[in-house]
Design a protein around this motif. Sequence first.
Motif, short mmCIF file in Angstrom:
data_model
loop_
_atom_site.label_atom_id
_atom_site.label_comp_id
_atom_site.label_asym_id
_atom_site.label_seq_id
_atom_site.Cartn_x
_atom_site.Cartn_y
_atom_site.Cartn_z
N LYS A 160 0.76 -1.26 0.00
CA LYS A 160 0.03 0.07 -0.02
C LYS A 160 0.82 1.20 -0.15
O LYS A 160 0.53 2.24 -0.58
CB LYS A 160 -0.85 -0.01 1.10
N MET A 161 1.83 1.29 0.84
CA MET A 161 3.00 2.38 0.82
C MET A 161 3.48 2.66 -0.69
O MET A 161 3.76 3.89 -1.05
CB MET A 161 3.99 2.11 1.82
N GLN A 162 3.89 1.63 -1.18
CA GLN A 162 4.47 1.60 -2.85
C GLN A 162 3.30 2.35 -3.53
O GLN A 162 3.70 3.31 -4.40
CB GLN A 162 5.02 0.28 -3.11
N ALA A 163 2.18 1.85 -3.47
CA ALA A 163 1.10 2.39 -4.47
C ALA A 163 0.80 3.81 -4.31
O ALA A 163 0.72 4.34 -5.22
CB ALA A 163 -0.38 1.63 -4.13
N ASP A 164 0.75 4.17 -2.84
CA ASP A 164 0.70 5.51 -2.48
C ASP A 164 2.01 6.33 -3.05
O ASP A 164 1.59 7.54 -3.61
CB ASP A 164 0.52 5.88 -0.95
N ILE A 165 3.03 6.06 -2.90
CA ILE A 165 4.11 6.71 -3.32
C ILE A 165 4.14 6.90 -4.74
O ILE A 165 4.45 7.92 -5.37
CB ILE A 165 5.46 5.92 -2.96
N LYS A 166 3.74 5.71 -5.55
CA LYS A 166 3.86 5.72 -7.08
C LYS A 166 2.68 6.58 -7.64
O LYS A 166 2.71 7.65 -8.41
CB LYS A 166 3.10 4.30 -7.72
N ARG A 167 1.50 6.94 -6.85
CA ARG A 167 0.57 7.67 -7.02
C ARG A 167 0.75 9.20 -6.91
O ARG A 167 0.46 10.13 -7.71
CB ARG A 167 -0.92 7.64 -6.06
N ARG A 168 1.59 9.52 -5.74
CA ARG A 168 2.22 10.85 -5.66
C ARG A 168 3.24 11.25 -6.65
O ARG A 168 3.05 12.44 -7.19
CB ARG A 168 2.71 11.13 -4.13
N ILE A 169 4.00 10.34 -7.23
CA ILE A 169 5.02 10.55 -8.20
C ILE A 169 4.12 11.08 -9.61
O ILE A 169 4.46 12.22 -10.18
CB ILE A 169 5.86 9.42 -8.42
N SER A 170 3.16 10.08 -9.74
CA SER A 170 2.35 10.29 -10.82
C SER A 170 1.65 11.59 -10.95
O SER A 170 1.77 12.45 -12.03
CB SER A 170 1.31 9.22 -11.31
N GLN A 171 1.26 12.11 -9.86
CA GLN A 171 0.47 13.23 -9.56
C GLN A 171 1.34 14.62 -9.77
O GLN A 171 1.08 15.33 -10.58
CB GLN A 171 -0.15 13.65 -8.31
N LEU A 172 2.53 14.30 -9.13
CA LEU A 172 3.62 15.34 -9.50
C LEU A 172 4.02 15.64 -10.95
O LEU A 172 4.22 16.72 -11.28
CB LEU A 172 4.82 15.24 -8.50
N ARG A 173 4.37 14.56 -11.59
CA ARG A 173 4.67 14.37 -12.95
C ARG A 173 3.63 15.09 -13.74
O ARG A 173 3.78 15.90 -14.48
CB ARG A 173 4.94 13.23 -13.38
N HIS A 174 2.39 14.85 -13.46
CA HIS A 174 1.13 15.50 -14.29
C HIS A 174 1.07 17.04 -13.92
O HIS A 174 0.74 17.62 -15.00
CB HIS A 174 -0.08 14.70 -13.97
N GLU A 175 1.31 17.37 -12.80
CA GLU A 175 1.05 18.59 -12.51
C GLU A 175 2.40 19.55 -13.09
O GLU A 175 2.24 20.66 -13.62
CB GLU A 175 1.06 18.98 -10.88
N GLY A 176 3.32 18.93 -13.03
CA GLY A 176 4.63 19.62 -13.77
C GLY A 176 4.41 19.61 -15.29
O GLY A 176 4.81 20.73 -15.81
#
Length: 347
Positions: free
Chosen positions: A44-60
């Motif tokens: 679950k922690m890995q999935a959450d980190i991946k979600r946040r990475i994806s969100q930051l990349r999308h915002e960038g």
Amino acid sequence: MPANLTPEYEKAELRYRQATSDEERLAGLQAMLSAIPKHKGTEKMQADIKRRISQLRHEGQKSAVSKGPDPFHIPRGGAGQVVLVGAPNCGKSSLLAATTHAPVKVAEYAFTTVVPQPGMWHQDDVQIELVDTPPLTADHVPTGLMGTIRNADVVCVVVEAGEAALEQADMVLGVLSARGLALRSAPRNELQAGNSGRRPGLIVATKADVASPETITALRELYSATEPQAADGTGAGQSNALRSGDGLEVVAVSAHTRQGLDDWFRRLWELLAMIRVYSKEPGRPPDMHKPFVLPAGATVADLARQIHRDLPERMKFARLWGHSRFEGQQVHRTEPLRDKDVVEVHE
């Protein structure tokens, strides 16, 4: 199932929590994902980190589209890109003005440079790109500056060789270290393989023409190993510490008198781990003004490919002037080349 998080993960998480920009947060999250133990208890922690990475990349990506070109992204030019970083009024802009034709604004007041300014340094038949950057302090790192620094091939910490030299160097190196970047005066090809957190670097002490010799000596005693190893393997008997990347060399220069600039260029060339190779057509003299620039360790076949993409398959042999046992020695396509060799390719 317990997560059993490692000290490496906790360090990466602290780096993420202390980040002040989206770029630094993204780097922290990527470090967390790399360091987290991979088992069922952390899924679950890995999935959450991946979600946040994806969100930051999308915002960038959205930000890049809305804002246009990023002034902190400087495309590489020449044989390599060297970024100058330092405190306010340390002399970065003066160095760029003294070595390149870039339209540099030099003033006595602080924070003259507001966005990175590139310039091309032409010397010894090659070009090295220098990039002046906005000044940083312990309390303020301009947004986007760390991206400029991480994109560089070599990073030069510029300090004014005065009473505050040690304080300036310590501050800049501390800022970089806190953001996961370490500098060592070792060639690029030794440091960056599999380690994105290390860069070749130097401390460049400006105003050496008016500086106290004790200041330069103190900097070298604190940070430097002497007699560095060149990328082409020369330098037998030189410091083992610096060859393994354990020291940060100090180069003393003056933009006013040009003292030390030639030595600085030579060390940048060695840290970039590149070689100049001059080509020669059979029966004609070599062109000694326009060398081919290749990575250290390149072979005759690599040179032939730069001359023409089909030449490696067509060539029969080559003749070599330079490090060979005798001038014009016939060599195989796999022969490694060294800086300033002259090569004649035969089809």
